[in-house]
Design an enzyme around this catalytic site. Structure first.
Site, PDB file in Angstrom:
ATOM      1  N   ARG A 112      -4.993   0.403 -14.478  1.00 49.39           N
ATOM      2  CA  ARG A 112      -4.593  -0.606 -15.461  1.00 49.39           C
ATOM      3  C   ARG A 112      -5.056  -1.969 -14.988  1.00 49.39           C
ATOM      4  O   ARG A 112      -5.613  -2.107 -13.891  1.00 49.39           O
ATOM      5  CB  ARG A 112      -3.075  -0.614 -15.619  1.00 49.39           C
ATOM      6  N   LYS A 157      -0.166  10.337  -5.426  1.00 43.48           N
ATOM      7  CA  LYS A 157      -0.848   9.851  -4.228  1.00 43.48           C
ATOM      8  C   LYS A 157      -1.507  10.974  -3.436  1.00 43.48           C
ATOM      9  O   LYS A 157      -2.610  10.796  -2.900  1.00 43.48           O
ATOM     10  CB  LYS A 157       0.146   9.090  -3.336  1.00 43.48           C
ATOM     11  N   HIS A 183       7.462  -5.064   0.107  1.00 45.13           N
ATOM     12  CA  HIS A 183       6.423  -4.322  -0.600  1.00 45.13           C
ATOM     13  C   HIS A 183       6.105  -4.899  -1.977  1.00 45.13           C
ATOM     14  O   HIS A 183       5.368  -4.275  -2.744  1.00 45.13           O
ATOM     15  CB  HIS A 183       6.785  -2.836  -0.729  1.00 45.13           C
TER      16      HIS A 183
END
Length: 655
Positions: free
Chosen positions: A297, A116, A235
């Site tokens: 993906r 990230k 989440h």
């Protein structure tokens, strides 16, 4: 175009890829673990290879075994699906080095977006807006604390290699930062082998907006519009839709253009998703939407994009991997109507969303919508893999129509004995805030009391009593009444008075009692009921779809609004309390493993004496005799895995 494709995955996504591959005339190859030997994706493939034990690390995550299976079967291409090895750059390189076509982005692109902090730096260089925060190399506690103070609380700490909410901690106050940081670092290390973190400004009313992008080896990159995945629980996405509600044309142009720039920055090929976080406190605005991460993906929620564009994204993946250009130019990609997807999980919302595993004795999905699944009736939901068992996808002309159609579809779900979240999904879709488009990632947490509230409808009870009447009353009128025992003549009395008959029963393990007064005796009999002291309203009984699975003394199962009620009836009695007629069945309160059997069939037991011990969620639960009696049935052995509600033993009252 290659002639065969191996899917390095399982379940729903393997079946999904096979569907398109078969249509394109390709030979399909499955891999499977020992736990999946009888799985649907194995039977649907032209060829299947066992690659190891149930544990994913010894099968689906073992790159060497997957490659060996590809070589042994002559697979010309490998599709990784999502999860498992799909974003593993080393695996992608190994596939390509073996001379097999990799259906995915270049390993360099996977690596560029894999962390990230590095991805955010790259996006800043590409002119893509990112959430204000810190993603520096200095990971000292002092620096991270100073940066958090600079950004301003609340802040969000994220593991740089994280995903799925792991290694993510919200910190509201400066004095709590050290504890939150330590927790995020531990989770990052244990889950991803990397304790490094980044810090972001916490968005108080966040929405999760993502853009489907597609690139090819000819330098073309397009987007296929946006999706909204804001309805989440801890989440994890629950319901996704396309397009995003409240997205105006100018904001859409800004977000999709930023997504294309992001994909071009890493020379992206194949299907990918650019995820953004939006501050929705004042609606969706172009200057309040920031890059969050890229998934290199295909996404679980790709069907909603397919529904509004008419594009088969798996077909595009196969063609682009074969070296062909993207089939459509940007201007030719349509956006028609509205699509929604609900993730059907094998879990029990009424008991803290505990996973539910076991055999699918009854598995009925709605037949007028798209259902992507990797299981079927008679199959198994394993404890080893993700609990998602199906995706329900709808398309309609408007958002309101799509939400209503998907809610109805969720209500039509019938699954037993595995529990699902179908009723919970229907209540989410019916909620006024959702219908109005007033959603953010905190919606479920804020409305959980309403969304988890048990149904107060009398209809399941009425449906069950209808079947009980068939069992206890109709039999009496169709036979010689003198040949039946009084227990079978529910409500029958010579010179009957007005005292009602009592019918004790359990509904989902809770003891209840119905009092019935029979009126209009004869073939056209009718009954009036009082349940637990309240008159029963069964005027809408025709609306209930019920499934009696056993007649005799077995349970009656009633499906309503995506949920099931299981009823166990004792024989009708007169003038006794409900507790005195308990059936003595000891049922598993949740899925688990039998770890001890203090009693056995034929043993004399006293009230409160342990009969069988179940281990679930790392705790032991002793099921005890409800009264003095004899163990009439003992249906399990130590080591058995059992499903929620399974009858483990039956105690019969002493004579």
């Amino acid at each position: 175009m290659f002639k065969s494709v191996l899917v390095a995955n399982r379940g729903e996504i393997a079946c999904r890829v096979f569907r398109t591959a078969r249509r394109m005339g390709l030979r399909t190859i499955a891999v499977y673990s020992e736990a999946d030997a009888n799985a649907l994706h194995v039977r649907e493939a032209d060829e299947a290879v066992l690659i190891g034990p149930a544990a994913a690390r010894e099968s689906y995550l073992d790159a060497a075994k997957v490659l060996a299976a590809a070589k042994a079967t002559g697979a010309e291409a490998i599709h990784p699906g999502y999860g498992f090895l799909s974003e593993n750059a080393d695996f992608a390189e190994a596939v390509m080095a073996a001379g097999i076509v990799w259906i995915g982005p270049q390993p360099s692109s996977i690596r560029a977006m894999g962390l990230k902090d590095a991805a955010k730096k790259l996006m800043i260089e590409a002119g893509v807006p990112v959430t204000p925060g810190y993603q520096g190399e200095d990971q000292s506690v002092e620096t991270l604390t100073a940066e958090a103070n600079r950004i301003g609380f609340p802040v969000l700490i994220k593991a740089v290699a994280g995903g799925g909410g792991k290694g993510m901690k919200k910190v509201d106050r400066a004095e709590d930062f050290a504890d939150g940081l330590a927790s995020a670092q531990r989770e990052g290390q244990s889950s991803f082998g990397d304790p490094r973190v980044l810090i972001e400004s916490y968005i108080t009313r966040p929405r999760h907006i993502e853009v489907q992008v597609f690139g090819d080896s000819h330098g073309n990159v397009v987007h296929l519009h946006e999706r909204d995945c804001s309805l989440q629980r801890r989440h994890q996405k629950v319901i996704e839709e396309a397009p995003a509600p409240g997205m105006d044309a100018a904001t859409r142009e800004a977000v999709t253009a930023a997504a294309v720039r992001a994909a071009k920055a890493v020379n992206y090929q194949g299907a990918g998703t650019i995820e953004f976080i939006a501050d929705a406190s004042d609606g969706l605005k172009a200057d309040r939407i920031w890059f969050m991460e890229m998934n290199t993906r295909l996404q679980v929620e790709h069907p909603v994009t397919e529904s509004i564009t008419g594009v088969d994204l798996v077909e595009w993946q196969l063609r682009v991997a074969a070296g062909q250009p993207i089939p459509l130019a940007q201007a030719d990609i349509p956006m028609k109507g509205w699509a929604m997807e609900a993730r059907l999980y094998a879990e029990d919302p009424a008991h803290g969303f505990l996973p539910s595993i076991g055999r699918l004795d009854h598995f009925v999905m709605p037949d007028d919508i798209r259902v992507d699944t990797g299981v079927e009736q008679g199959g198994e939901v394993s404890q080893f893999y993700d609990p998602m068992i199906a995706k329900l996808i709808v398309h309609a002309d408007s958002r309101e129509a799509a939400a209503a159609r998907l809610a109805n579809a969720c209500r039509e779900v019938e699954v037993w004995p595995v529990r699902t979240n179908a009723g919970f999904l229907a209540r989410c879709l019916d909620h006024p805030r959702f219908v109005e488009g007033d959603v953010d990632t905190g919606f479920i947490a804020a409305e959980e009391d309403t969304l988890l509230a048990p149904s107060l409808s009398d209809l399941p009870v009425a449906a069950a009593l209808s079947w009980a009447n068939e069992r206890f009353v109709d039999a009496a009128y169709s036979k010689d009444i003198w040949s039946e025992s009084p227990a079978h003549l529910f409500g029958f009395r010579l010179n009957a008075g007005t005292r009602p008959a009592r019918l004790p029963f359990q509904q989902n393990g809770v003891s209840r009692v119905a009092e019935a007064s029979i009126i209009n005796r004869g073939p056209d009999w009718q009954a009036e009921y009082v349940v637990d002291g309240e008159p029963l309203d069964y005027s809408d009984l025709d609306e209930v779809g019920s499934l009696p699975t056993t007649y005799g003394d077995g349970p009656i199962r009633v499906f309503l609004d995506g949920e099931i009620s299981v009823f166990d009836f004792a024989a009708p009695v007169f003038g006794l309390t409900a507790s005195s007629a308990s059936d003595g069945g000891l049922r598993a309160p949740m899925p688990g493993k039998i770890v001890a059997a203090p009693a056995k069939a034929g043993d004399v037991v006293t009230k409160g004496q342990p009969v069988v011990v179940l281990e679930a969620m790392k705790m032991e639960h002793a099921l005890t005799a409800p009264f003095d009696g004899v163990v009439a049935e003992f249906n399990v052995a130590v080591g058995d895995q059992v499903v929620d509600g399974a009858v483990l033993a039956v105690v019969k009252a002493a004579d």
